[in-house]
Design a protein around this motif. Sequence first.
Motif, PDB file in Angstrom:
ATOM      1  N   LEU A   1       1.144  -1.682  -0.299  1.00  0.00           N
ATOM      2  CA  LEU A   1       0.312   0.038   0.410  1.00  0.00           C
ATOM      3  C   LEU A   1       0.914   0.966  -0.222  1.00  0.00           C
ATOM      4  N   ILE A   2       2.208   1.634  -0.296  1.00  0.00           N
ATOM      5  CA  ILE A   2       2.837   2.341  -0.103  1.00  0.00           C
ATOM      6  C   ILE A   2       3.712   2.027  -1.552  1.00  0.00           C
ATOM      7  N   SER A   3       4.747   1.751  -1.233  1.00  0.00           N
ATOM      8  CA  SER A   3       5.792   1.241  -2.469  1.00  0.00           C
ATOM      9  C   SER A   3       4.794   0.536  -4.271  1.00  0.00           C
ATOM     10  N   VAL A   4       5.687   1.021  -5.612  1.00  0.00           N
ATOM     11  CA  VAL A   4       4.886  -0.039  -6.377  1.00  0.00           C
ATOM     12  C   VAL A   4       5.947  -0.636  -6.612  1.00  0.00           C
ATOM     13  N   ASP A   5       5.681  -1.619  -7.613  1.00  0.00           N
ATOM     14  CA  ASP A   5       6.144  -2.681  -8.592  1.00  0.00           C
ATOM     15  C   ASP A   5       5.549  -3.087  -9.562  1.00  0.00           C
ATOM     16  N   CYS A   6       6.166  -2.454 -10.322  1.00  0.00           N
ATOM     17  CA  CYS A   6       6.189  -3.315 -11.914  1.00  0.00           C
ATOM     18  C   CYS A   6       6.213  -3.934 -13.142  1.00  0.00           C
ATOM     19  N   GLN A   7       5.746  -5.035 -13.492  1.00  0.00           N
ATOM     20  CA  GLN A   7       6.023  -5.819 -14.009  1.00  0.00           C
ATOM     21  C   GLN A   7       6.108  -5.551 -15.898  1.00  0.00           C
TER      22      GLN A   7
ATOM     23  N   THR B   1      14.654   1.622 -18.116  1.00  0.00           N
ATOM     24  CA  THR B   1      15.064   2.782 -17.013  1.00  0.00           C
ATOM     25  C   THR B   1      13.359   2.667 -16.219  1.00  0.00           C
ATOM     26  N   LEU B   2      13.062   2.966 -15.726  1.00  0.00           N
ATOM     27  CA  LEU B   2      11.651   3.246 -14.893  1.00  0.00           C
ATOM     28  C   LEU B   2      11.438   4.856 -14.342  1.00  0.00           C
ATOM     29  N   ASN B   3      10.844   5.839 -14.904  1.00  0.00           N
ATOM     30  CA  ASN B   3      10.503   7.164 -14.803  1.00  0.00           C
ATOM     31  C   ASN B   3      11.901   7.391 -14.323  1.00  0.00           C
ATOM     32  N   GLY B   4      12.713   7.273 -15.944  1.00  0.00           N
ATOM     33  CA  GLY B   4      14.135   7.505 -15.270  1.00  0.00           C
ATOM     34  C   GLY B   4      15.025   6.849 -14.135  1.00  0.00           C
ATOM     35  N   ARG B   5      14.507   5.249 -13.290  1.00  0.00           N
ATOM     36  CA  ARG B   5      16.126   4.618 -12.663  1.00  0.00           C
ATOM     37  C   ARG B   5      16.241   3.921 -13.507  1.00  0.00           C
ATOM     38  N   ASN B   6      17.610   3.378 -12.648  1.00  0.00           N
ATOM     39  CA  ASN B   6      18.277   2.459 -13.853  1.00  0.00           C
ATOM     40  C   ASN B   6      17.366   1.091 -13.209  1.00  0.00           C
ATOM     41  N   CYS B   7      17.167  -0.028 -13.617  1.00  0.00           N
ATOM     42  CA  CYS B   7      16.614  -1.036 -13.589  1.00  0.00           C
ATOM     43  C   CYS B   7      17.730  -1.983 -13.450  1.00  0.00           C
ATOM     44  N   SER B   8      18.080  -2.344 -13.242  1.00  0.00           N
ATOM     45  CA  SER B   8      19.862  -3.273 -12.939  1.00  0.00           C
ATOM     46  C   SER B   8      19.044  -4.887 -12.885  1.00  0.00           C
ATOM     47  N   LYS B   9      18.230  -4.758 -12.038  1.00  0.00           N
ATOM     48  CA  LYS B   9      17.806  -6.441 -11.913  1.00  0.00           C
ATOM     49  C   LYS B   9      16.765  -7.200 -12.472  1.00  0.00           C
TER      50      LYS B   9
ATOM     51  N   GLY C   1      10.339  -1.224  -9.200  1.00  0.00           N
ATOM     52  CA  GLY C   1      10.054  -0.587  -8.234  1.00  0.00           C
ATOM     53  C   GLY C   1      10.538   0.634  -7.838  1.00  0.00           C
ATOM     54  N   LEU C   2       9.070   1.330  -7.537  1.00  0.00           N
ATOM     55  CA  LEU C   2       9.880   2.668  -6.620  1.00  0.00           C
ATOM     56  C   LEU C   2       9.532   2.909  -5.726  1.00  0.00           C
TER      57      LEU C   2
END
Length: 903
Positions: free
Chosen positions: A202-208, A227-235, A244-245
């Motif tokens: 109910l706080i963070s976000v997990d995108c697939q 990249t998700l919203n400019g954040r590198n998705c290294s995993k 995730g964010l």
Amino acid sequence: GLDRQVRLDADTEAQKLLVTWEDGRASTFDVEILRTELMEIVFNETVVATEDQSTGKHQWNWTSPVPLECTSLSVKVRSRDGQDVSEWSSQQILPGLDLPDNTDSQMYPEGKTVPVGSNMTFCCIVKEGQQFGSLLYKDTLVKETMLSRRTYATTMTNQGPSNPSGTNVVCSDEKKMIITGAVVFVGYPPMPSDLVCETHDLISVDCQWSKGRETYLFGMARQTYYTLNGRNCSKARDSNMRCGLEQWDGNWTLVARNLLGEFRLTDAAELGHRVRPVAPVNLTTPEVYSWNASVGWLWKYNGYERLSLICQVQRTSHSNSSTQTYTGYGLNTVVLKDLQPDEKYNVKVRCGSQKNFWKWGEWSLPLSFQTKMDRPVAPDIWLWMDSDNLGRVLWKVSTTSGYEVTLWSPEENSQQTLTLPQSMYSLPINVTDRWSKVTVTARNPAGVSLPANVVIPRHLPGKNGGKGSGFPLSWVAHANASCGYVVDWYNTSCTHDCNVEWTRVCVSINAFFSFAGNFFAGVRYTFSLYACSSESTVLLERWHGYMQELVPSRTVPRLSPNQEGSDVQLTWDQIPLEHQRGFILGYTVYLTNASHLTLLANITDPQLTNHTVKNLVLGSYKFTVKAYNAAGEDGGATVSISLDPYTYWLIMEILVALGTMTCLLIIITIACYRKRKWVKKAFYPDIPEPKLPGEWGITQGTLDVKPSPHSMVHIVEDSVWDSSKEALVTVPEEDEEGTGDEEADTDEPASLRYYNQVVEEGSSSRGRPHASDSSASSTGSMDSGHTDVTYTGIQTSPDASQCAGGGGYRPQMQSASCPEDPQTGPEEHLQPPVGSFGGYQPQCSWKQDSPEADGGGLDQACLGSPTSVTSSQFLLPYDTSEEGKEHQSSASTWFHNLLTGKP
């Protein structure tokens, strides 16, 4: 002029050539590009190049299809104004790597990444002084083009995806030795899809998202980066496309990028609409009973306490599996009902947001528990009739340790109780017995169930015929159906211990009833409808049908032809019920000619299993018979027959009869041979020993062939018979001893020597010259017309020497009469009375001059008859008839040899 202003700049990675020159008066130019060494024109066109106002220069870019390193290029430019052109500028040379000072072998381009379907030219620069051989692309020989003295090129079109290590291009010399090579990577730009973002806490976000099309590009330099919203998705990797964010944003942009391009995906949602709870943890069973149990769990995040949840609890036992749904705020415990006592269960839980439901969460780890034991419920029983008088009481299997079945007879006020093990679930009964009701109870260590009763019917109505395929059942309401109806069904092809299923129907449902079961296509089922009442059950209707008819799985069995003159009768058996797979409607008979079938008859009576094909000419025929139902015909059974003339059949019957008689005679002969001892005993018994007068002791044991004191027989040959001469002359003891001394040089006694001599020489005495000794004289006398036989010195008991009334044996040769009766003639001496010899005569006559002796010798003498102590012949009952003699010399001898196994 443009002589000194043309400049060349090369971008080898992009294979681009930048041409720059100065000329402010024109905007149209002719450009010519040549391969310097062979002076081959590569490009010669008119181009438009505007002047750069800041520098006052003209620039033009040219993309070379061949890597710029392959060979040197010469460029010249001239201005054009309509039909007027200027002079060509001097050639500017872009040097290649095939110059003499670069002596090593080289391959271009190297390590380039290109998209699938692109065209690409590769060039090989061979070593100085080395001869070019060939070019291979993916181990495939390709055609090459000579660009210069040392450079050879090939162009590949519409390239396919590379393997993980890339596509190899190699260059070989004239000895097929690899001298250089290059690698090219052919793939796709990224194209992900299905970006979905949600929250678990109910706080963070997990995108697939889904990876989408495979890029066929591997390695750190060529793989796809996200990249998700400019954040590198290294995993984010191929097996885990997620990122995730820490905070919920509501809008998300995913960018996928590799060396061939990039792709963008977006998603947007409110927090309450994308809640997907995590899996419950630490499942427990605080309370467990016989029929219910409670299951509890914990949540990983505290925010779930204020969240309205809907949860599924899946329970599984050895018999079935079911899922139940529960709801509540912060739900963390449920009660499972309708469980079975003493049953082991496995449960697992998953939940979702009840408001704005998004997705089910993950299943929890399973939890196992076992309910407590309770007394069993009353069994569900049914009476299934195998026939009018025989049936079985059936009950559905439950978790018990055994059953008690009680047979009741209220009229006689008697009962009989049977205790059955857990493995039994039926009991055969006969409705003609005195029992009228059956009660079944189940038991276990916790107690005994309530009884379940069924009334045994006294009669059954007639059975109705079957319906078509499918199982919609309907019936007219019955007045006696006070407790409803029972429908049972089973596989019709079952003949013993059938698996019977049944269901109970409310009394109000009588117009139409259909149900679904585990039915299979091509299987015939029998359905029975019973009216249930307090007194008994009554069979109302019975159906036979198929859920779906299929063509028969087997052909007609035992198809055989039989010739009847010019007709052929075909006979076969019905297909077994389990292979009919439908209601057999009839049979079709075909005449088979190669692959063509000619219909001869269509038999619409399924009970008729024969057909006669009439008026056929002599020859070979092949017939095919097929059974058919509503789904079609079977594969067909084929039989062949060759029609022969009727006379051949008569000859065959005669030959068969003769062969049968021959075999029968052979069998009888073999049986008689093997049972020859019994046959001999029954039809040719042994002749008993003669009863001798006096005290003749018979001792059992081994025969001692050493003779007792014996008498000598002198055979005197005389052609003139002297009747006055006595037949017997006594020889003094001295003469006997003298004779014995003369023969003492031999080992055998005189009597045995005489016997052996007679046997050995009897058959060969004809035609021999007469010998001088007594044996030769005797043999010679047999060849003459008359022989005198004189018996001398016969030593025997006083009683045995008397002629009159003598019951013992006489000498084997027919002698003269006794001395006491000198008047008796020679004829009478030669034929003594039978009674005087005790009923026995010599077995075979030794009269060599008789006509009967011409056909055989001593080897035809019959064996097995008693002999006298001093005689060399066998004695048989006296028979004076010619028929008896022939029988003794032929039939008796052959039959005796057969029984004794002699040839």
